[in-house]
Design an enzyme around this catalytic site. Sequence first.
Site, PDB file in Angstrom:
ATOM      1  N   ASP A  98       0.858  -1.175   0.000  1.00 55.85           N
ATOM      2  CA  ASP A  98       0.000   0.000   0.000  1.00 55.85           C
ATOM      3  C   ASP A  98       0.900   1.232   0.000  1.00 55.85           C
ATOM      4  O   ASP A  98       1.885   1.289   0.739  1.00 55.85           O
ATOM      5  CB  ASP A  98      -0.861  -0.014   1.268  1.00 55.85           C
ATOM      6  CG  ASP A  98      -2.276   0.447   1.010  1.00 55.85           C
ATOM      7  OD1 ASP A  98      -2.422   1.566   0.498  1.00 55.85           O
ATOM      8  OD2 ASP A  98      -3.219  -0.299   1.325  1.00 55.85           O
ATOM      9  N   ASP A 199      -2.965   4.599  -2.428  1.00 57.01           N
ATOM     10  CA  ASP A 199      -4.057   5.070  -1.576  1.00 57.01           C
ATOM     11  C   ASP A 199      -4.512   6.489  -1.920  1.00 57.01           C
ATOM     12  O   ASP A 199      -3.688   7.373  -2.167  1.00 57.01           O
ATOM     13  CB  ASP A 199      -3.556   5.044  -0.121  1.00 57.01           C
ATOM     14  CG  ASP A 199      -4.637   5.406   0.879  1.00 57.01           C
ATOM     15  OD1 ASP A 199      -5.597   4.646   1.007  1.00 57.01           O
ATOM     16  OD2 ASP A 199      -4.511   6.464   1.530  1.00 57.01           O
ATOM     17  N   GLU A 249      -6.297   3.907  -6.084  1.00 56.01           N
ATOM     18  CA  GLU A 249      -7.611   4.050  -5.442  1.00 56.01           C
ATOM     19  C   GLU A 249      -8.152   5.404  -5.878  1.00 56.01           C
ATOM     20  O   GLU A 249      -7.647   6.441  -5.474  1.00 56.01           O
ATOM     21  CB  GLU A 249      -7.490   3.985  -3.917  1.00 56.01           C
ATOM     22  CG  GLU A 249      -8.858   3.911  -3.259  1.00 56.01           C
ATOM     23  CD  GLU A 249      -8.870   4.364  -1.809  1.00 56.01           C
ATOM     24  OE1 GLU A 249      -9.750   3.929  -1.068  1.00 56.01           O
ATOM     25  OE2 GLU A 249      -8.023   5.189  -1.420  1.00 56.01           O
ATOM     26  N   HIS A 317     -11.217  -3.367   2.879  1.00 53.73           N
ATOM     27  CA  HIS A 317     -11.200  -3.087   4.325  1.00 53.73           C
ATOM     28  C   HIS A 317     -12.032  -1.862   4.700  1.00 53.73           C
ATOM     29  O   HIS A 317     -12.105  -1.508   5.863  1.00 53.73           O
ATOM     30  CB  HIS A 317      -9.757  -2.866   4.760  1.00 53.73           C
ATOM     31  CG  HIS A 317      -9.139  -1.689   4.062  1.00 53.73           C
ATOM     32  ND1 HIS A 317      -8.890  -1.671   2.701  1.00 53.73           N
ATOM     33  CD2 HIS A 317      -8.778  -0.481   4.520  1.00 53.73           C
ATOM     34  CE1 HIS A 317      -8.399  -0.499   2.365  1.00 53.73           C
ATOM     35  NE2 HIS A 317      -8.310   0.245   3.445  1.00 53.73           N
ATOM     36  N   ASP A 318     -12.628  -1.204   3.721  1.00 58.72           N
ATOM     37  CA  ASP A 318     -13.376   0.033   3.990  1.00 58.72           C
ATOM     38  C   ASP A 318     -14.888  -0.132   3.878  1.00 58.72           C
ATOM     39  O   ASP A 318     -15.627   0.826   4.122  1.00 58.72           O
ATOM     40  CB  ASP A 318     -12.960   1.135   3.000  1.00 58.72           C
ATOM     41  CG  ASP A 318     -11.565   1.651   3.258  1.00 58.72           C
ATOM     42  OD1 ASP A 318     -11.141   1.659   4.428  1.00 58.72           O
ATOM     43  OD2 ASP A 318     -10.890   2.049   2.289  1.00 58.72           O
TER      44      ASP A 318
HETATM   45  C1  GLC Z   1      -8.122   5.007   1.825  1.00 54.19           C
HETATM   46  C2  GLC Z   1      -8.042   3.749   2.645  1.00 54.19           C
HETATM   47  C3  GLC Z   1      -8.724   3.962   3.951  1.00 54.19           C
HETATM   48  C4  GLC Z   1      -8.067   5.106   4.665  1.00 54.19           C
HETATM   49  C5  GLC Z   1      -8.035   6.361   3.785  1.00 54.19           C
HETATM   50  C6  GLC Z   1      -7.105   7.388   4.332  1.00 54.19           C
HETATM   51  O1  GLC Z   1      -9.384   5.287   1.382  1.00 54.19           O
HETATM   52  O2  GLC Z   1      -8.554   2.664   1.941  1.00 54.19           O
HETATM   53  O3  GLC Z   1      -8.718   2.810   4.745  1.00 54.19           O
HETATM   54  O4  GLC Z   1      -8.746   5.385   5.850  1.00 54.19           O
HETATM   55  O5  GLC Z   1      -7.567   6.088   2.502  1.00 54.19           O
HETATM   56  O6  GLC Z   1      -5.776   7.015   4.150  1.00 54.19           O
END
Ligand code: GLC
Length: 556
Positions: A98, A199, A249, A317-318
């Site tokens: 990540d 991310d 992402e 995980h979100d």
């Molecule tokens: C992304 C991650 C998430 C995190 C956010 C801030 O969306 O998937 O888990 O809280 O970024 O880094």
Amino acid sequence: MEKKWWKEAVGYQIYPRSFKDSNGDGIGDLNGIREKLPYLKELGVNFIWINPVYDSPNIDNGYDISNYHEILADFGTMADFDLLLKEAHQLDLKVIMDLVINHTSDQHDWFRESAKGKDNPYRDYYIWKDGVDGGPPSDWQAIFGGSVWEYDETTEQYYFHAFAKEQPDLDWENEEVRKELFSMISWWLDKGIDGFRVDAISHIKKAAHDLPAHETKVAARYQNIEGIDSHLNELKEVFDRYDIMTVGEASGVSAHEAEKWAGKDGYFNMIFEFEHIGLWKQEESEEFDIKAFKEALSSWQYALDGKGWNALYMENHDVPRSVSAFGNDSKELREISAKALALVYMLLQGTPFIYQGQELGMTNMPFESIEQVDALDSKYLYHELRKKGKSEEEAMAVIRATSRDNARTPMQWDDTHYGGFSENKPWLSVNPNKSTINAEQEQTETTSVFHFYQQLIQLRKENQALIYGSFEELLPEDEQLYVYLRLLEEDVFLIIVNLSGERAAYKHSKQLEKLGEDWQLVLGNYFETGKLSELSTLQPYEARLYQLKINEKNSN
Ligand code: GLC
Ligand code: CA
């Protein structure tokens, strides 16, 4: 279409805190992951994506990094990481990390320096602004709630944070910042890792800081803002020096921009889009809108077919567990609907990602009180709901349906006290259904969700049409069925999935008749047989995969 290893691969996402605890402190760790590599080989995946394991005060479970070059002690050491990488590679499993570069922790040295004074050399690593009329510089809201601006008394200025206040955003307009990040990226790639999941990358560019907030879209002023392309192209230049895979992402990016982001020359090899999953859903789950879901998935398929590549996912995980959110987690329908969801997304065009436990059909957690919840956005939401007058029970109903902690309960390895995750009390409670839903049991039962995933992965490996074949949707207007074809020259596959909990009518179409007669059922979740041309009803969440057999006559 150009062939690439990452197009043929299936990924598995590991949330290290909840995967496997090797030393009994209740927290999953790197050695725990290493221990379970054979399990992943048995499932058949080709690479793992590990959520952040860098040094962090853990305000947002590792997404607040205080040192990019160190491993968080909870997870182990850099030596443990190197060993994990080595053993994974020996097993022919690739490892992607990540990459969190939109923000750091407020405990990162850069930020500590930055906060010291206006003329500190690190001041401009972050975004500092003066307040307006005794308040923050603007009314923008952060993704986790509250203002994006946090006041700092020492220097009497505000700094910007898209997420929690402990996650200050880096200033990507500062060339020094970009240089630092790029050299850190190369440092990791030189170690021999196989790529990154990048991310929150659509947030690195911000609009003019004094614009008023957008009326409805929370992150509108700091998400996919014009001018982001120059930063992303610089980042891509770094990536392009290595033979790796990258997946961005990309919240706030819609299908009509797909090519820029994930086309042949896109910023990334593929991206996680948010259209089918809904970003940071803060409402109790409504009826599942099957048509909107189909439209979202199909629009990304068409946008990139022959032009780029998709990342396919149903969980991470979100978000809550897919079988609870989109399927049905009752005793009768859990396995069946979990398989339907597997079939429907794993055979689209793109690289499928499986989130840990999804291959077991793990469900949401029956959280009883907010004390059982760890995720900071859920806690914030709970308090907001209570402030607005919701009862404890009403507020908890929302948390149960929406919290990302649903996905973060420990992996259910067996039916022992802590589900085989740890010998001691885990950092987050184990779902009580571990006694019926666990890996050990599913590995032995031939009809389990686990074996269904295993079969899908195998089918993908054996059939190039399921990887490189083009995508064509049938019955787009149907409100229950998702039906599509995958076609590669002579090879044709037909996917029919009832995404609803009711029986659904099906009518064999002229178009399919024209393609051929001999459709063979390759995989299904109801153990049905019978001719496709005679199929008229699908059971709740029934899923079928057919392959068209041609030239049978010649072989007789
Ligand atoms: C992304 C991650 C998430 C995190 C956010 C801030 O969306 O998937 O888990 O809280 O970024 O880094
Ligand atoms: Ca541990």
